[in-house]
Scaffold this active site. Structure first.
Site, mmCIF file in Angstrom:
data_model
loop_
_atom_site.group_PDB
_atom_site.id
_atom_site.type_symbol
_atom_site.label_atom_id
_atom_site.label_comp_id
_atom_site.label_asym_id
_atom_site.label_seq_id
_atom_site.Cartn_x
_atom_site.Cartn_y
_atom_site.Cartn_z
ATOM 1 N N GLY A 16 0.825 -1.211 0.000
ATOM 2 C CA GLY A 16 0.000 0.000 0.000
ATOM 3 C C GLY A 16 0.852 1.250 0.000
ATOM 4 N N ASN A 17 0.217 2.383 0.176
ATOM 5 C CA ASN A 17 0.978 3.630 0.263
ATOM 6 C C ASN A 17 0.322 4.552 1.276
ATOM 7 O OD1 ASN A 17 -0.920 5.526 -1.181
ATOM 8 N ND2 ASN A 17 -0.638 3.940 -2.731
#
Ligand code: CTP
Length: 394
Positions: free
Chosen positions: A208-209
């Site tokens: 993810g980020n």
């Protein structure tokens, strides 16, 4: 701007209610038709008679048994209002409005109006800072209500703190601003993406980020307030859902691409504020991957490039989150992805980019012209981006 406009002034039961008398007076002097709605508690602080004499109009209070005549009246008030201002607004009233409780005149008028609602909280500093109050405020903001921040100063308790009702001039300015809200995107369809995609590794892990979705949500809300029909494709955010916006929730880049492809069919513009993963695990493991004795390698394959691949005749706006050579990297993306605009931001600063409430962006157009904006709230930055979008859509 206030001349001949109906302004509903809600007064609730706080010590600052006396200041609402001055507000009613100044609004009346400016030519507004001021309809005062007082909660029962407010009548302990100022009298309806005072306000009736100032506004030369009947004052609505909760002191009478409600009957059908009254209920017709407050619906009429809600419809006639060019704006509703609640000053002062107590923590109690804010909590009621946040949950949609309409067991008094003011709650009903607010629930029944389609006009801008402006709230000026005034209370004890601890009550104001309480997370419950702050959550209620955030909830109402996401529904499009405007808040005027209380000021720091001497409070009724004698203590110094943040909770004072701002002066009349500040409140009037906020009302004028709400009345002047541009409706320049009426009839336009805008698709906004927000948040960050998550690419699953196994049932419990993902790549993810750090995107919070705040910029995308600010854009969607600003476009809605300017009259656009907005679809928000939202990936993995924890923000309050704004009303009046179609929200499609997605998790992965592939899901986002599918939703965007559908949503843009009739759109005038696509604004890709989401941080989309560039790579995803080649396959998602069906069961949780167990720790082994050896190091492990994860094979990643490219995700679809949404901006690059979704076809159609809409305006394309991309974002470029950069940590170096911001302008030149952003320009490269603008050309490669055949965009109309790109919004570049420097993610190395703590006051812009991921999870910040403010942003420092540069908007670059097709001709390479760059407009560098100062540090702005994400909402203000959104308004400036939409100003450019508006110019290009028409
Ligand atoms: N974007 C997209 N699809 C992807 C990746 C990015 O549509 N698979 C969009 C983003 O939403 C953004 C723009 O393209 O509006 C640029 O995203 P960014 O991640 O900065 O650029 P990349 O092209 O992925 O380049 P890099 O990560 O190498 O900087």
């Amino acid at each position: 701007m206030l001349k001949n406009k109906t302004i509903v002034l809600g007064i609730t039961g706080g010590i600052a209610a006396y200041k609402a008398v001055d507000l009613a007076s100044k609004l009346t002097q400016a030519g507004a038709r001021v309809e005062v709605v007082m909660t029962e508690a407010a009548t302990n602080f100022v009298t309806p008679l005072t306000l009736r004499n100032i506004t030369h109009r009947q004052v609505v209070t909760d002191m009478f048994e409600s009957n059908s005549e009254w209920s017709e009246e407050h619906i009429a008030l809600a419809e006639a209002a060019a704006a509703v201002i609640i000053a002062p607004a107590t923590a109690n009233t804010i909590a009621r409005l946040a949950t949609g409780i309409a067991d008094n005149m003011l709650g009903t008028v607010v629930l029944a109006t389609k006009s801008p609602v402006i709230i000026a909280p005034a209370m004890n500093d601890v009550m104001y800072a309480n997370t419950v109050t702050q959550k209620n405020i955030a909830k109402l903001k996401s529904r499009g209500f405007t808040f005027i921040e209380p000021e720091h100063g001497r409070l009724a308790s004698g203590k110094m703190g943040k909770g004072r009702l701002p002066d009349t001039a500040t409140i009037i300015k906020a009302i004028e601003k709400a009345l002047g809200q541009k409706q320049d995107l009426t009839g336009k369809r805008i698709v906004v993406t927000a948040g960050g995609t998550r690419e699953p590794i196994d049932p419990v892990r993902h790549i993810g980020n750090r995107s919070s979705g705040k910029m995308g949500y600010a854009l969607a809300e600003a476009a809605r307030d300017r009259g656009a029909k907005v679809t928000l494709v939202s990936a993995n955010v924890t923000l309050e859902e704004p009303s009046g916006i179609e929200i499609i929730k997605v998790k992965t880049a592939a899901e986002m691409k599918r939703s965007v492809s559908g949503a843009v069919k009739k759109a005038d513009a696509l604004i890709m504020a989401a941080a989309v993963a560039d790579y995803q695990p080649e396959a998602m493991a069906k069961a949780k991957i167990k720790k082994g004795k050896q190091d492990m390698t994860l094979k990643l394959v490219k995700t679809p490039d949404i901006l690059g691949e979704v076809k159609g005749k809409f305006l394309r706006v991309g974002f470029a989150a950069e940590s170096e050579n911001i302008i030149s990297n952003a320009k490269k993306k603008l050309t490669e992805k055949k965009l109309d605009l790109i919004v570049a931001n420097d993610i190395t600063k703590s006051d812009s980019g991921f999870d910040a409430d403010t942003n420092r962006v540069v908007i670059i157009d097709k001709k390479g012209k760059a407009e560098k904006l100062p540090l702005l709230s994400k909402r203000e930055a959104a308004e400036r981006i939409l100003d450019m979008v508006k110019g290009l859509i028409n």
